[in-house]
Design a protein around this motif. Structure first.
Motif, PDB file in Angstrom:
ATOM      1  N   ASN A   1     -14.480 -63.352 -66.166  1.00 31.47           N
ATOM      2  CA  ASN A   1     -13.069 -63.327 -65.816  1.00 31.47           C
ATOM      3  C   ASN A   1     -12.802 -62.437 -64.618  1.00 31.47           C
ATOM      4  OD1 ASN A   1     -12.165 -65.053 -67.914  1.00 31.47           O
ATOM      5  ND2 ASN A   1     -12.559 -63.381 -69.342  1.00 31.47           N
ATOM      6  N   LYS A   2     -13.845 -61.818 -64.110  1.00 32.59           N
ATOM      7  CA  LYS A   2     -13.705 -61.016 -62.890  1.00 32.59           C
ATOM      8  C   LYS A   2     -13.926 -61.958 -61.723  1.00 32.59           C
ATOM      9  CE  LYS A   2     -14.540 -56.450 -64.408  1.00 32.59           C
ATOM     10  NZ  LYS A   2     -14.396 -56.777 -65.834  1.00 32.59           N
ATOM     11  N   ILE A   3     -12.841 -62.359 -61.121  1.00 32.96           N
ATOM     12  CA  ILE A   3     -12.953 -63.351 -60.055  1.00 32.96           C
ATOM     13  C   ILE A   3     -12.117 -62.926 -58.865  1.00 32.96           C
ATOM     14  CG2 ILE A   3     -13.521 -65.337 -61.486  1.00 32.96           C
ATOM     15  CD1 ILE A   3     -10.522 -66.020 -61.500  1.00 32.96           C
ATOM     16  N   VAL A   4     -12.361 -63.609 -57.772  1.00 30.56           N
ATOM     17  CA  VAL A   4     -11.665 -63.319 -56.533  1.00 30.56           C
ATOM     18  C   VAL A   4     -11.323 -64.689 -55.942  1.00 30.56           C
ATOM     19  CG1 VAL A   4     -13.885 -63.114 -55.297  1.00 30.56           C
ATOM     20  CG2 VAL A   4     -11.886 -61.923 -54.426  1.00 30.56           C
ATOM     21  N   PRO A   5     -10.164 -64.832 -55.253  1.00 27.48           N
ATOM     22  CA  PRO A   5      -9.817 -66.153 -54.730  1.00 27.48           C
ATOM     23  C   PRO A   5     -10.956 -66.723 -53.872  1.00 27.48           C
ATOM     24  CG  PRO A   5      -8.027 -64.592 -54.331  1.00 27.48           C
ATOM     25  CD  PRO A   5      -9.156 -63.828 -54.885  1.00 27.48           C
ATOM     26  N   PRO A   6     -11.262 -68.006 -53.931  1.00 32.77           N
ATOM     27  CA  PRO A   6     -10.603 -69.050 -54.717  1.00 32.77           C
ATOM     28  C   PRO A   6     -11.330 -69.375 -56.014  1.00 32.77           C
ATOM     29  CG  PRO A   6     -12.000 -70.038 -53.037  1.00 32.77           C
ATOM     30  CD  PRO A   6     -12.261 -68.565 -52.998  1.00 32.77           C
ATOM     31  N   GLU A   7     -12.012 -68.387 -56.617  1.00 34.27           N
ATOM     32  CA  GLU A   7     -12.822 -68.689 -57.798  1.00 34.27           C
ATOM     33  C   GLU A   7     -11.967 -68.979 -59.029  1.00 34.27           C
ATOM     34  OE1 GLU A   7     -16.773 -66.116 -56.585  1.00 34.27           O
ATOM     35  OE2 GLU A   7     -15.527 -65.390 -58.209  1.00 34.27           O
TER      36      GLU A   7
ATOM     37  N   PHE B   1     -10.437 -55.958 -56.855  1.00 34.79           N
ATOM     38  CA  PHE B   1     -11.097 -57.231 -57.146  1.00 34.79           C
ATOM     39  C   PHE B   1     -12.620 -57.057 -57.135  1.00 34.79           C
ATOM     40  CE2 PHE B   1      -6.982 -58.928 -56.065  1.00 34.79           C
ATOM     41  CZ  PHE B   1      -6.900 -60.128 -56.758  1.00 34.79           C
TER      42      PHE B   1
ATOM     43  N   LYS C   1      -8.281 -56.562 -50.948  1.00 32.58           N
ATOM     44  CA  LYS C   1      -8.704 -57.038 -52.274  1.00 32.58           C
ATOM     45  C   LYS C   1      -9.177 -55.865 -53.134  1.00 32.58           C
ATOM     46  CE  LYS C   1      -7.831 -61.406 -51.790  1.00 32.58           C
ATOM     47  NZ  LYS C   1      -6.956 -61.192 -50.622  1.00 32.58           N
TER      48      LYS C   1
ATOM     49  N   PRO D   1      -9.837 -63.977 -48.304  1.00 31.21           N
ATOM     50  CA  PRO D   1      -8.816 -65.024 -48.233  1.00 31.21           C
ATOM     51  C   PRO D   1      -7.439 -64.395 -48.037  1.00 31.21           C
ATOM     52  CG  PRO D   1      -9.722 -64.833 -50.470  1.00 31.21           C
ATOM     53  CD  PRO D   1     -10.349 -63.752 -49.655  1.00 31.21           C
TER      54      PRO D   1
END
Lengths: 152, 801
Positions: B726-732, B686, B683, B626
């Motif tokens: 809590n390990k997320i990457v957009p758009p999560e 991430f 990223k 993204p």
């Protein structure tokens, strides 16, 4: 013990995980949900964008909601005109950059709504005003407003 | 003279190596329920068909077996037939105790050592599952039923559609194989399910880790290998009627199978029908981008669906030759949550949608998958050949009300040759062929080699463009050597070469867009080019297994790969399911993955403990990134998502343990964890999308062979504990951890002379509201289904012909 370590490890925080914010609650913010815009006139788009790290860019999309398909993100309900077939609806899509390195940006953008195009006058009625904001990491926020565009 | 002697010696050795393979014996004792020898019991070994009759002491002896996997069948009049799978690589002792049959109808007891055997032989970690497991853990789809296994998770949409994820890798990074042929659907899409009938699965193996060596491109994450057998014993007719009900989505289902075998010929069929209503979630409303959508009676509006599957199979089984045909048609139709098409909040005609919870309104999806497979095997003393031929057609349609987006005309023109309400259509024709040979060089060394090819013809339709039409050809050949230092110590090495070609067709929008300041829409945009790419790759794998007494150690190091798919190369359109404009990169290289796997297991009578860690590195993981930009012309003002490649490091593993507390009570524990991090690209730092959170299941299981009228009684309690992600990457979005309790129980009963197998489950016993991080609907805050009572009744029948 191993499991406990896994759980602790997976709860650790790091990196940017915050979406930017579109604030339509600031003084003189425009438009608001249920507001009316007018053909043949310009208006000033005024909202506050904030982000915890760095803002990216934003996009404005205005399209008709004559069929009440709705993607308003606001809680307030606006009174809608009866459902109708579009003939020559107004449409606006434009993306705008934000200067590098900003964590806060107040828009002061003048948008002109023409009265019509080569096919004639644009349709009056219910429209959607959709704002999409992205930060440098790619996190986004959307605001969808129900507005009317009429002719004075 | 000396030289001649040496030469002679070598020739003799060579002769022994090639022509006189070591032969083993199979012997043992057949006893009755009181441990007395059963004179006259018949022991038959398949596939060779060799048999022996037990002597007065119940002893038998069979000889001249080459190393391999065999099925042993023990029969005696008045006793239940016993079937077991054994792996012979030395003289083998197989003892069996038969149980008296109280009925006139023949009964079969299958005691399966297959899973154990596979674990010992396979250098990668495998999970073997049979239809009993599926019955006891029956979920809304095959993958949902398998989710309990360590390292397995799913990406779900609704209550009947889910796709497999193995250790955090899914989509085109997991290969599903059915009856030897790679299943090809539209596995690239998050909202697409897997077109497999879970009732038709007899045995299933999940390979965790890179298995490109045997399964080719795409098997970087792992493999789900489904075996659908259903071949009855000689001169019998058998079948089963399954009835299934669920309270959460008011599912009613049945699956009926019948098969018969006369000497070496067999034929059979299965029909499955499922019909379910909207599923219920423990919430009054769903928060879609701060837009609150009220739910009617907790129903997730318009998620009803149905499934109708039909299977036919027939073939011939002989001592040196087997050939089986499988023909199936899987059809499913299901609604999608009406308040959000994809992730976009939608205004809903609640009067229409809430009138019935069983109807399917827009938006909806339907898939029809036809498959024809022939699988043939030839056996000689030291050599065997397997061949598979397959044809598949996958036809998928996604329907929704026409809504003008971007520059699409406000009113759909009537001059076009497709239905305005057909959003997307994918049609795929797949022709596949595999050929494998295995040679037992001597008792220590076996070699196998194979070649597999596949051709795909993909067509598209509907108003929304996401991937172009394309044709694809893949071919790979491999060689694998397996050396036994001893029965307990096995070394395997394999090499594979693959070639792939993809040709995609250019695509132009069916509506004009406005390219300029005038605002006039005049230009029909070109979305994708005529593209032709070829890919080659060399992959390999080296593994060692050591299994002394109660221990099992395994290590494997391998290189796997995946060719970029049409979506990654040639996407250029708006994905209205998630406010994104997705752009492919036609220059992407094949994804390459290096993985180290290990396995450690200890099992004794009361205790078993195991751990299966892995470390994985992708030199160029293909990732949909993204960006911080929007696109007006091609992307209708949506955020640009670009396919890029980045270095990715992953590690993780599973642990499992069970301990026999008292005679009938067992405590079990399963845990899984995956860590992923992008090491390069925009990223960097991430994780990867859809990363499953750490998760554990603690289980208590009570089992009793006989309890009043009931036999094989079990009661099982699962306490699932999932950590937050809590390990997320957009758009999560970050997802909180949760605790869920599931209960299951089952038993076999006799009603007159008819056997009934009852299994019951209560999923989400306390009706907990929780979110599944890897659910497609997670982003619009749809919680997981509420409490669900599930009942399955199986009525098996057998008879002589």
């Amino acid at each position: 013990m191993l499991v406990l370590m896994f759980f602790i490890y997976s709860c650790e925080e790091e990196g940017d995980k915050e979406n930017p914010v579109i604030d339509i609650g600031i003084e003189n913010a425009f438009p608001q949900n249920c507001d009316t815009l007018y053909f043949g006139e310009a208006f000033t788009f005024k909202v506050l964008f904030t982000d915890n790290v760095e803002l990216g860019s934003y996009n404005i999309d205005i399209h008709n909601n004559f069929d009440h398909h709705s993607h308003s993100t606001e809680v307030t309900e606006c009174s809608l005109d009866p459902v109708k077939e579009p003939e020559n609806p107004f449409r606006f899509i434009q993306d705008f950059s934000i200067a590098d390195g900003l964590r806060e940006y107040e828009t002061n953008l003048s948008i002109n709504i023409p009265d019509g195009n080569s096919e004639g006058l644009f349709d009056e009625g219910d429209y959607h005003f959709f704002v999409n904001l992205v930060d440098k990491e790619g996190w986004t926020s959307q605001v969808g407003l129900s507005i009317k565009i009429l002719r004075r | 003279m000396k030289k001649v002697n040496i030469l002679l010696f070598f020739m003799v050795c060579l002769h022994f190596a090639i022509f006189s393979q070591e032969k083993f014996t199979l012997s043992g004792k057949i006893t009755d329920e009181n441990s007395h020898g059963l004179e006259g019991a018949t022991v038959v070994v398949l596939p060779s068909g060799e048999g022996a009759i037990a002597n007065t002491k119940g002893q038998y002896l069979l000889s001249a077996f080459v190393k391999g996997l065999y099925t042993v069948k023990v029969t005696f009049v008045g006793y239940k037939t016993l079937i077991d799978t054994i792996s012979i690589s030395d003289n083998y002792i197989f003892n069996a105790q038969l149980q008296p049959a109280t009925l006139s109808l023949q009964e079969v007891v299958v005691s399966d050592h297959y899973a154990e055997t596979r674990q010992k032989e396979m250098p990668l970690n495998v999970e073997v599952v049979n239809d009993d497991f599926l019955k006891q853990n029956r979920g809304g789809s095959l993958m949902k039923s398998l989710e309990r296994l360590p390292g397995i998770s799913t990406i779900d949409i609704g209550s009947g559609q889910s796709k497999p994820v193995i250790r955090g890798l899914g989509f085109n990074r997991v290969v599903v194989v059915e009856n030897g042929i790679k299943h090809e659907g539209q596995q690239w899409g998050a909202d697409h399910g897997l077109e497999i009938d879970q009732y038709a699965v007899e045995k299933l193996e999940i390979v965790k880790g890179p298995a490109s060596l045997l399964y080719g491109s795409d098997a970087v994450g792992g493999v789900i290998d489904i075996k659908q057998n259903g071949i009855p014993a000689e001169n019998t007719v058998s079948g089963v009627v399954d009835l299934n009900g669920k309270t959460n989505n008011n599912l009613l289902g049945t699956s009926i199978s019948v098969a018969a075998r006369k000497k070496s010929f067999f034929a059979g069929m299965r029909a499955t029908f499922l019909d379910y209503a909207d599923y219920k979630v423990p919430t009054e409303s769903v928060d879609i981008y701060s837009y609150k959508a009220a739910l009617y009676k907790n129903h997730l509006r318009n998620t009803a669906g149905n499934e109708q599957n039909l299977h036919l199979f027939f073939g011939v089984i002989q001592k040196y030759f087997q050939s089986k045909f499988f023909v199936s048609r899987i059809f499913s139709k299901s609604g999608l949550f009406a308040n959000a098409h994809g992730l976009e909040p939608r205004n809903v005609d609640t009067g229409l949608h809430d009138k019935s919870s069983r109807d399917i309104q827009f938006p909806s999806q339907q898939v029809n998958h036809i498959k024809v497979i022939n699988k043939s095997e030839w056996f000689w003393d030291k050599f065997s050949i397997e061949a598979e031929l397959g044809f598949q057609r996958n036809f998928r349609q996604e329907w929704s009300q026409y809504v003008s987006h971007g520059y699409m005309p406000p009113v759909f023109p009537d001059s076009l040759n497709f239905d305005p309400e057909l959003e997307r259509q994918f049609e795929k024709y797949i022709y596949s062929g595999n050929l494998r040979g295995a040679l037992q060089v001597n008792s220590k060394l076996s070699l196998s080699a194979g070649i597999s090819s596949e051709f795909q013809d993909n067509r598209i339709g509907g108003r929304g463009f996401i991937i172009p039409a394309f044709k694809q050809y893949n071919s790979g050949s491999y060689a694998l050597a397996k050396h036994l230092f001893s029965e307990e110590s096995i070394l395997q090495f394999g090499l594979r070469f693959d070639f792939g070609k993809i040709n995609s067709k250019s695509y132009y929008d069916w509506f004009p867009s406005s390219n300029g300041d005038s605002g006039e829409a005049t230009e029909y945009l070109k979305r994708s080019d005529d593209l032709s790419r070829t890919f080659t790759n060399l992959s390999w794998s080296l593994g060692y297994n050591y299994s002394p007494e109660n221990w099992l150690f395994k290590i494997n190091f391998g290189k796997s790969f995946r060719m970029p798919i049409a979506k990654e190369l040639e996407s250029n359109g708006v994905n209205y399911h998630r406010f994104s404009y997705e752009v492919g990169d036609s220059k992407l290289l094949p994804e390459v993955s290096y993985q180290f796997d290990a396995g450690l297991e200890y099992h004794a009578t009361k205790l078993a403990v195991g751990a299966t860690p892995f470390v994985n590195y992708f030199s160029n993981y293909i990732y949909l990134n993204p960006t911080d930009r929007f696109d007006r012309l091609y992307g209708a003002g949506n955020q640009i998502f670009e396919y890029t490649q980045s270095k990715v490091f992953r590690f993780g593993g599973e642990i499992h343990a069970h301990y026999q507390l008292v005679k009938s009570l067992q405590f079990g524990f399963i845990g899984e964890y995956v860590y992923s991090e992008q090491l390069s690209g925009s990223k960097k730092g991430f994780t990867l999308p859809f990363s499953p959170p750490a998760s554990a299941i603690a289980n208590l299981k009570y089992q009793k062979a006989r309890w009043g009228f009931a036999k094989d009684v079990y009661i099982s309690l699962d306490y699932r504990l999932t950590a937050s992600q809590n390990k997320i990457v957009p758009p999560e979005k970050s997802t909180n951890g949760f605790q869920v309790v599931n209960l299951s129980a089952g038993a076999k009963f006799k009603l007159n002379s008819q056997e009934l197998i009852l299994t019951a489950q209560v999923q989400n016993l306390f009706n907990t509201k929780y979110f599944n991080h890897t659910s497609y609907y997670r982003l619009i805050n749809v919680p997981e289904p509420g409490r669900n009572f599930i009942l399955n009744i199986s009525v098996p029948f057998t008879g002589k012909i």
